[in-house]
Design a protein around this motif. Structure first.
Motif, mmCIF file in Angstrom:
data_model
loop_
_atom_site.group_PDB
_atom_site.id
_atom_site.type_symbol
_atom_site.label_atom_id
_atom_site.label_comp_id
_atom_site.label_asym_id
_atom_site.label_seq_id
_atom_site.Cartn_x
_atom_site.Cartn_y
_atom_site.Cartn_z
ATOM 1 N N SER A 219 0.825 -1.205 0.000
ATOM 2 C CA SER A 219 0.000 0.000 0.000
ATOM 3 C C SER A 219 0.860 1.256 0.000
ATOM 4 C CB SER A 219 -0.916 0.000 1.227
ATOM 5 O OG SER A 219 -1.635 1.214 1.318
ATOM 6 N N LEU A 220 1.900 1.273 0.823
ATOM 7 C CA LEU A 220 2.804 2.425 0.862
ATOM 8 C C LEU A 220 3.517 2.612 -0.469
ATOM 9 C CD1 LEU A 220 4.545 2.347 4.371
ATOM 10 C CD2 LEU A 220 3.223 4.231 3.397
ATOM 11 N N THR A 221 4.001 1.510 -1.031
ATOM 12 C CA THR A 221 4.713 1.573 -2.316
ATOM 13 C C THR A 221 3.807 2.129 -3.409
ATOM 14 O OG1 THR A 221 6.096 -0.324 -1.699
ATOM 15 C CG2 THR A 221 5.979 0.238 -4.032
ATOM 16 N N ALA A 222 2.544 1.693 -3.417
ATOM 17 C CA ALA A 222 1.598 2.164 -4.431
ATOM 18 C C ALA A 222 1.350 3.663 -4.290
ATOM 19 C CB ALA A 222 0.287 1.394 -4.307
ATOM 20 N N ARG A 223 1.203 4.151 -3.048
ATOM 21 C CA ARG A 223 0.954 5.578 -2.839
ATOM 22 C C ARG A 223 2.186 6.411 -3.165
ATOM 23 N NH1 ARG A 223 -1.660 5.526 3.032
ATOM 24 N NH2 ARG A 223 -0.746 3.451 3.059
ATOM 25 N N ILE A 224 3.354 5.905 -2.831
ATOM 26 C CA ILE A 224 4.591 6.624 -3.168
ATOM 27 C C ILE A 224 4.735 6.738 -4.686
ATOM 28 C CG2 ILE A 224 7.116 6.473 -3.138
ATOM 29 C CD1 ILE A 224 6.851 5.230 -0.315
ATOM 30 N N ASN A 225 4.466 5.643 -5.392
ATOM 31 C CA ASN A 225 4.548 5.685 -6.854
ATOM 32 C C ASN A 225 3.521 6.645 -7.448
ATOM 33 O OD1 ASN A 225 6.709 3.968 -7.790
ATOM 34 N ND2 ASN A 225 5.554 2.220 -7.007
ATOM 35 N N LYS A 226 2.339 6.722 -6.827
ATOM 36 C CA LYS A 226 1.336 7.675 -7.279
ATOM 37 C C LYS A 226 1.828 9.105 -7.115
ATOM 38 C CE LYS A 226 -2.535 5.866 -8.856
ATOM 39 N NZ LYS A 226 -3.082 6.245 -10.184
ATOM 40 N N LEU A 227 2.455 9.398 -5.971
ATOM 41 C CA LEU A 227 2.979 10.742 -5.741
ATOM 42 C C LEU A 227 4.078 11.081 -6.743
ATOM 43 C CD1 LEU A 227 3.140 10.960 -1.828
ATOM 44 C CD2 LEU A 227 1.540 12.096 -3.359
ATOM 45 N N ILE A 228 4.944 10.120 -7.020
ATOM 46 C CA ILE A 228 6.010 10.343 -8.004
ATOM 47 C C ILE A 228 5.410 10.679 -9.364
ATOM 48 C CG2 ILE A 228 7.838 9.186 -9.316
ATOM 49 C CD1 ILE A 228 8.524 7.630 -6.752
ATOM 50 N N ASP A 229 4.318 10.019 -9.694
ATOM 51 C CA ASP A 229 3.655 10.230 -10.981
ATOM 52 C C ASP A 229 2.863 11.534 -11.007
ATOM 53 O OD1 ASP A 229 2.771 9.297 -13.639
ATOM 54 O OD2 ASP A 229 0.816 9.108 -12.685
ATOM 55 N N ILE A 230 2.234 11.864 -9.874
ATOM 56 C CA ILE A 230 1.314 12.998 -9.811
ATOM 57 C C ILE A 230 2.020 14.345 -9.817
ATOM 58 C CG2 ILE A 230 -0.167 14.225 -8.148
ATOM 59 C CD1 ILE A 230 -1.523 11.529 -7.607
ATOM 60 N N TYR A 231 3.102 14.491 -9.078
ATOM 61 C CA TYR A 231 3.759 15.806 -8.966
ATOM 62 C C TYR A 231 4.095 16.418 -10.333
ATOM 63 C CZ TYR A 231 4.388 16.750 -3.971
ATOM 64 O OH TYR A 231 4.184 17.109 -2.656
ATOM 65 N N PRO A 232 4.792 15.703 -11.226
ATOM 66 C CA PRO A 232 5.092 16.319 -12.529
ATOM 67 C C PRO A 232 3.840 16.607 -13.355
ATOM 68 C CG PRO A 232 6.528 14.442 -12.106
ATOM 69 C CD PRO A 232 5.444 14.384 -11.079
ATOM 70 N N LYS A 233 2.818 15.743 -13.241
ATOM 71 C CA LYS A 233 1.611 15.930 -14.048
ATOM 72 C C LYS A 233 0.792 17.126 -13.578
ATOM 73 C CE LYS A 233 0.944 11.169 -15.629
ATOM 74 N NZ LYS A 233 0.056 9.974 -15.577
ATOM 75 N N ILE A 234 0.612 17.260 -12.267
ATOM 76 C CA ILE A 234 -0.191 18.362 -11.737
ATOM 77 C C ILE A 234 0.497 19.699 -11.956
ATOM 78 C CG2 ILE A 234 -1.126 19.427 -9.644
ATOM 79 C CD1 ILE A 234 -1.583 16.685 -8.511
ATOM 80 N N PHE A 235 1.815 19.737 -11.693
ATOM 81 C CA PHE A 235 2.533 21.007 -11.669
ATOM 82 C C PHE A 235 3.334 21.284 -12.938
ATOM 83 C CE2 PHE A 235 2.321 19.682 -7.078
ATOM 84 C CZ PHE A 235 1.271 20.517 -6.773
ATOM 85 N N HIS A 236 3.262 20.371 -13.909
ATOM 86 C CA HIS A 236 3.882 20.601 -15.212
ATOM 87 C C HIS A 236 5.372 20.947 -15.100
ATOM 88 C CE1 HIS A 236 -0.251 20.578 -16.577
ATOM 89 N NE2 HIS A 236 -0.531 21.564 -15.743
#
Length: 306
Positions: free
Chosen positions: A77-94
């Motif tokens: 669960s932690l690994t999945a959320r960490i990977n989501k954050l890694i993916d989300i930061y560049p996408k949200i903030f360009h």
């Protein structure tokens, strides 16, 4: 009309991205005005907007333990959320990383083992139950108050690790705010769901009802050093306002664009004036910002889905 360099940069950035330009040029004219353009000029500095990480490169997530056995389901669960954050930061903030972010976490099961480990670090701050070291690019967390609190600390420090690899000069209130914001997250239907912090939400409402709530002008003008000093003195305003400002800005498209612009501007110009950046970019300036801020405090908060 007084145009902000941040606004100009945001507009130009959108144009450049839509036309696949490789970079932009920044220069200051004889009157001290900052300019951005896709065409080179005398004494201009070039900034690349292309993603420099290779397509086949992948982010690395490592979770280790000391004096503690991490349940497999919790680790997954932690690994999945960490990977989501890694993916989300560049996408949200360009904003693209120079290389895929690395998140290396060690969870300590005892206070003794954690204290022995952190004694080797002298970075000048109170680490509480966890910290991210800029020297080693690693996260260390003590499982103090159980798994739920530990998960929150891991996600908080993960944001620090990602931000420092994307925008190392981000103002502290925003870096801590985003870390607190994303620490209240879970995965549902393959989406990251960010929930409110009910305790801090109540603190804000109590301060507002007592008319004892600090102004945004005071908070946004706080230097990183002052922020640390207030926190060390036990002032709950620093983290409460950091979380609240992040949640407030992430609640609307305009706020997300402001955060994106601050991330990019801090990469180009280093440490920036937080107060001027936010108030110049917010439609209606400081007056409208504070009006919307106080109105937001009194409203029920919805979960954010990414």
């Amino acid at each position: 009309m007084n145009s902000s360099p941040s606004i100009l940069f945001l507009l130009l950035f959108s144009i450049f991205c839509s036309n696949s330009f490789a970079g932009i040029y920044k220069w200051v004219d004889k009157n001290g005005k900052v300019h951005y353009s896709d065409k080179p000029t005398t004494n201009a500095q070039q900034y690349s907007l292309e993603k420099t990480a290779k397509p086949n490169e992948k982010s690395v997530v490592v979770i280790k333990t000391v004096k503690y056995e991490l349940p497999k389901a919790l680790k997954d669960s932690l690994t999945a959320r960490i990977n989501k954050l890694i993916d989300i930061y560049p996408k949200i903030f360009h904003i693209s990383p120079k290389a895929p972010p690395t998140v290396d976490v060690t969870i300590f099961g005892t206070e003794q083992s954690f204290n022995k480990h952190k004694a080797a670090f002298h970075e000048g701050h109170n680490y509480f139950n966890g910290f991210y070291s800029t020297k080693t690019n690693k996260i260390s967390v003590w499982r103090d108050e159980g798994d739920k609190e530990m998960e929150s600390v891991v996600l908080h420090e993960t944001s620090h690790a990602i931000i420092r690899q994307l925008a190392p000069n981000l103002p502290l209130w925003l870096e801590e705010g985003l870390a607190e914001y994303f620490s209240n997250s879970s995965i549902r239907a393959n989406n990251l769901r960010v929930s409110t912090d009910e305790k801090r939400e109540q603190n804000l409402r109590d301060w507002a009802q007592k008319e004892d709530i600090p102004s945004l002008k005071w908070y946004l003008n706080m230097t990183n050093r002052k922020w640390h000093e207030e926190t060390a003195q036990g002032n709950s305003i620093t983290y409460t306002y950091a979380w609240a400002m992040a949640h407030f800005l992430m609640s609307k498209p305009t706020g997300k664009r402001i955060v994106s612009t601050i991330l990019r501007d801090s990469n180009i110009d280093g440490r920036i004036d937080s107060f001027q950046s936010v108030t110049n970019l917010y439609p209606g300036g400081l007056v409208k910002l504070e009006y919307d801020w106080y109105a937001w405090i009194t409203k029920d908060k919805k979960d954010h889905i990414y």
